[in-house]
Write an enzyme that holds these catalytic residues in place. Structure first.
Site, PDB file in Angstrom:
ATOM      1  N   ASP A  57      72.080  -6.152-138.344  1.00 31.64           N
ATOM      2  CA  ASP A  57      72.100  -5.887-139.972  1.00 31.64           C
ATOM      3  C   ASP A  57      71.809  -4.432-140.156  1.00 31.64           C
ATOM      4  OD1 ASP A  57      70.641  -7.304-142.743  1.00 31.64           O
ATOM      5  OD2 ASP A  57      72.661  -6.137-142.540  1.00 31.64           O
ATOM      6  N   ASP A  65      77.381  -1.807-144.219  1.00 29.77           N
ATOM      7  CA  ASP A  65      76.353  -2.925-143.880  1.00 29.77           C
ATOM      8  C   ASP A  65      77.153  -3.776-142.916  1.00 29.77           C
ATOM      9  OD1 ASP A  65      74.839  -5.408-146.257  1.00 29.77           O
ATOM     10  OD2 ASP A  65      74.797  -4.897-144.042  1.00 29.77           O
TER      11      ASP A  65
HETATM   12  O1  LIG Z   1      71.132  -8.441-147.786  1.00 27.17           O
HETATM   13  C1  LIG Z   1      72.186  -7.594-147.512  1.00 27.17           C
HETATM   14  C2  LIG Z   1      71.824  -6.923-146.069  1.00 27.17           C
HETATM   15  N1  LIG Z   1      72.783  -7.017-145.251  1.00 27.17           N
HETATM   16  C3  LIG Z   1      73.555  -8.351-145.544  1.00 27.17           C
HETATM   17  C4  LIG Z   1      72.886  -9.401-144.921  1.00 27.17           C
HETATM   18  N2  LIG Z   1      73.062 -10.792-145.229  1.00 27.17           N
HETATM   19  C5  LIG Z   1      72.575 -11.415-144.379  1.00 27.17           C
HETATM   20  C6  LIG Z   1      72.632 -12.599-143.945  1.00 27.17           C
HETATM   21  C7  LIG Z   1      72.624 -13.289-142.876  1.00 27.17           C
HETATM   22  C8  LIG Z   1      72.570 -14.880-142.744  1.00 27.17           C
HETATM   23  C9  LIG Z   1      72.407 -15.414-143.753  1.00 27.17           C
HETATM   24  C10 LIG Z   1      72.587 -17.045-143.422  1.00 27.17           C
HETATM   25  F1  LIG Z   1      72.461 -17.292-142.134  1.00 27.17           F
HETATM   26  F2  LIG Z   1      73.611 -17.595-143.963  1.00 27.17           F
HETATM   27  F3  LIG Z   1      71.457 -17.612-144.135  1.00 27.17           F
HETATM   28  C11 LIG Z   1      72.339 -15.191-144.932  1.00 27.17           C
HETATM   29  C12 LIG Z   1      72.550 -13.527-145.010  1.00 27.17           C
HETATM   30  N3  LIG Z   1      72.263 -10.728-143.222  1.00 27.17           N
HETATM   31  O2  LIG Z   1      72.501  -9.367-143.592  1.00 27.17           O
HETATM   32  C13 LIG Z   1      72.907  -8.579-147.210  1.00 27.17           C
END
Ligand SMILES: O[C@H]1CN[C@@H](c2nc(-c3ccc(C(F)(F)F)cc3)no2)C1
Length: 328
Positions: A32, A217
Site C-alpha cells: 500500500d 495509492d
Molecule cells: O487508507 C488509504 C491508504 N491506502 C488505501 C488503503 N486501504 C486499504 C485497505 C485494505 C484492506 C481493507 C480491508 F481488508 F477491507 F479491511 C481495508 C482497507 N489499504 O490501503 C486507503
C-alpha cells in the site's frame, strides 16, 4: 541488493497481495503506497478475529519485542487494526531488511477478518505517517533503501493476473516508450503529485479543466477524481447514473466505456475504458464504475484502476522524491 515480488490481484482487482518472508514465515501482504505501517495478523489476536489468515509468531526466535511500542491505524474506508511492535528480518523478493519493525496485531476490524486473502499490510508511503508510538518506525523501503542498487521501487499491476513490485531497479521489459517523471510533494506523507488536463474518449481534447494535486495509492482499488472530470466521463456512458444505494456511479454492464487520457508531466497517459468496469453491483445487470468522485475523501486518488494502465516508479534517487510513469 534488489528485490522482485509477484503482485497477485484479489477478486475484482480489489487489492494486490505479495508474499513476504518474516523470520522463517511467509505471509501474504497488501502492498500500500498510501500508508506507512507494516502490520501482520499475529498469535496475539483473539481467534474470533482470524479466518484462515497466517499469524506472525511473536514467540519465534528471530522476533525481538520492542517494549512499550504500540500502534493503531485506520484506513480510508474506516477499517483498522492495532497492536504491539517487534523487530525481525523481512525479505521481499530478495531485498532484505535485517531489523524491520513488524507491527503485530492484537486486534483487527471485521473487514480485515473477512479479507481472507491478506495477512496484513506493507506500507510504502513515507515514514512520516507511520503510526507507531512513542516513536514512528521506518517503512520497509526506508529501512532497506540505502542498501538497494538504486533508491527506488516500481509497481506493475495487472488485471486478473500477477503483476510485480521491484525494489532497487527498473525493469525495462515492463514498459514502452519513455518514463515521464514529475515532482513528488510528500508533505502529507503520500506520493503526491500534480495531474493536468484530461480527455474523455479518444476524440479531440474535450477536457475542460485540470485535475490538480493527487496521490498514487496502490492500496486504493479505484480512481477518485474531482466531480467535474467524473461527470464529464459518465456523460459519455449511456445509461449511467449516480446510485446513492450503491454509493457511486453505475451503468449497464453492457455499456461501452470510453478511455480517459490524463496529462502528467506533460505526457498523456491513456486509461482504457475496460479499466472502468470495476465489478457487478449484484442487481439489475448494472456494474460499478472504476472512476468515482473524490468528494468526501479530500484527495484525488490515482488507485489501481489508473496504476494498471502504467508502469509506476517511486523514486528517491535524486535526493528529493519523484514519481515516474510509463505506458505499458
Ligand atoms: O487508507 C488509504 C491508504 N491506502 C488505501 C488503503 N486501504 C486499504 C485497505 C485494505 C484492506 C481493507 C480491508 F481488508 F477491507 F479491511 C481495508 C482497507 N489499504 O490501503 C486507503
Amino acid at each position: 541488493q534488489t528485490g522482485t515480488v509477484a503482485a497477485n490481484p484479489e477478486q475484482y482487482d480489489q487489492a494486490y497481495i505479495c508474499p513476504v518472508t518474516i523470520g522463517s514465515q511467509t505471509l501474504h501482504l497488501d502492498f500500500d503506497t498510501g500508508s506507512s505501517d507494516l502490520w501482520v495478523f499475529s498469535n496475539l489476536m483473539p481467534s474470533s478475529e482470524v479466518d484462515g489468515q497466517t499469524e506472525f509468531n511473536t514467540n519465534s526466535a528471530g522476533a525481538t519485542k520492542k517494549d512499550g511500542y504500540t500502534w493503531s491505524i485506520s484506513y480510508g474506508d474506516g477499517s483498522g487494526a492495532s497492536g504491539v511492535v517487534y523487530a525481525d528480518t523481512v525479505n521481499v523478493g530478495g531485498a532484505t531488511a535485517t531489523s524491520q519493525a513488524v507491527e503485530a496485531a492484537t486486534s483487527v476490524s471485521s473487514e480485515f477478518t473477512s479479507d481472507t486473502g491478506s495477512d496484513g499490510l506493507l506500507g510504502l508511503a513515507f515514514s512520516s505517517i507511520n503510526q507507531v508510538k512513542p516513536t514512528p518506525q521506518t517503512t520497509f523501503f526506508d529501512t532497506v533503501k540505502s542498501s538497494l542498487e538504486a533508491e527506488l521501487f516500481t509497481a506493475d499491476l495487472q488485471s486478473n493476473g500477477p503483476g510485480s513490485y521491484t525494489f532497487g531497479y527498473i525493469d525495462s521489459s515492463k514498459y514502452t516508450g519513455s518514463i515521464t517523471y514529475t515532482a513528488v510533494d510528500n508533505s502529507q506523507g503520500f506520493w503526491g503529485f500534480t495531474a493536468g488536463g484530461y480527455t474523455v474518449g479518444g476524440g479531440g481534447s474535450n477536457s475542460t479543466g485540470t485535475i490538480g494535486s493527487a496521490i498514487a495509492d496502490t492500496g486504493t482499488s479505484l480512481m477518485y477524481l474531482p466531480t467535474a472530470a467524473v461527470q464529464s466521463y459518465y456523460s459519455q456512458v449511456s445509461g449511467s447514473s449516480y446510485s446513492s444505494s450503491q454509493g457511486g456511479y453505475i451503468f449497464p454492464c453492457s455499456a461501452s466505456l470510453p478511455s480517459l487520457t490524463v496529462s502528467i508531466g506533460g505526457h498523456g497517459f491513456v486509461v482504457p475504458g475496460s479499466n472502468f468496469n470495476y465489478s457487478p453491483t449484484g442487481s439489475g445487470n448494472t456494474c460499478f464504475g472504476g472512476l468515482q468522485e473524490n468528494t468526501g475523501i479530500g484527495f484525488t486518488i490515482f488507485g489501481d484502476v489508473f496504476l494498471r494502465a502504467v508502469y509506476a516508479i517511486f523514486d528517491e534517487t535524486q535526493g528529493s522524491p519523484r514519481i515516474g510513469f510509463a505506458a505499458q
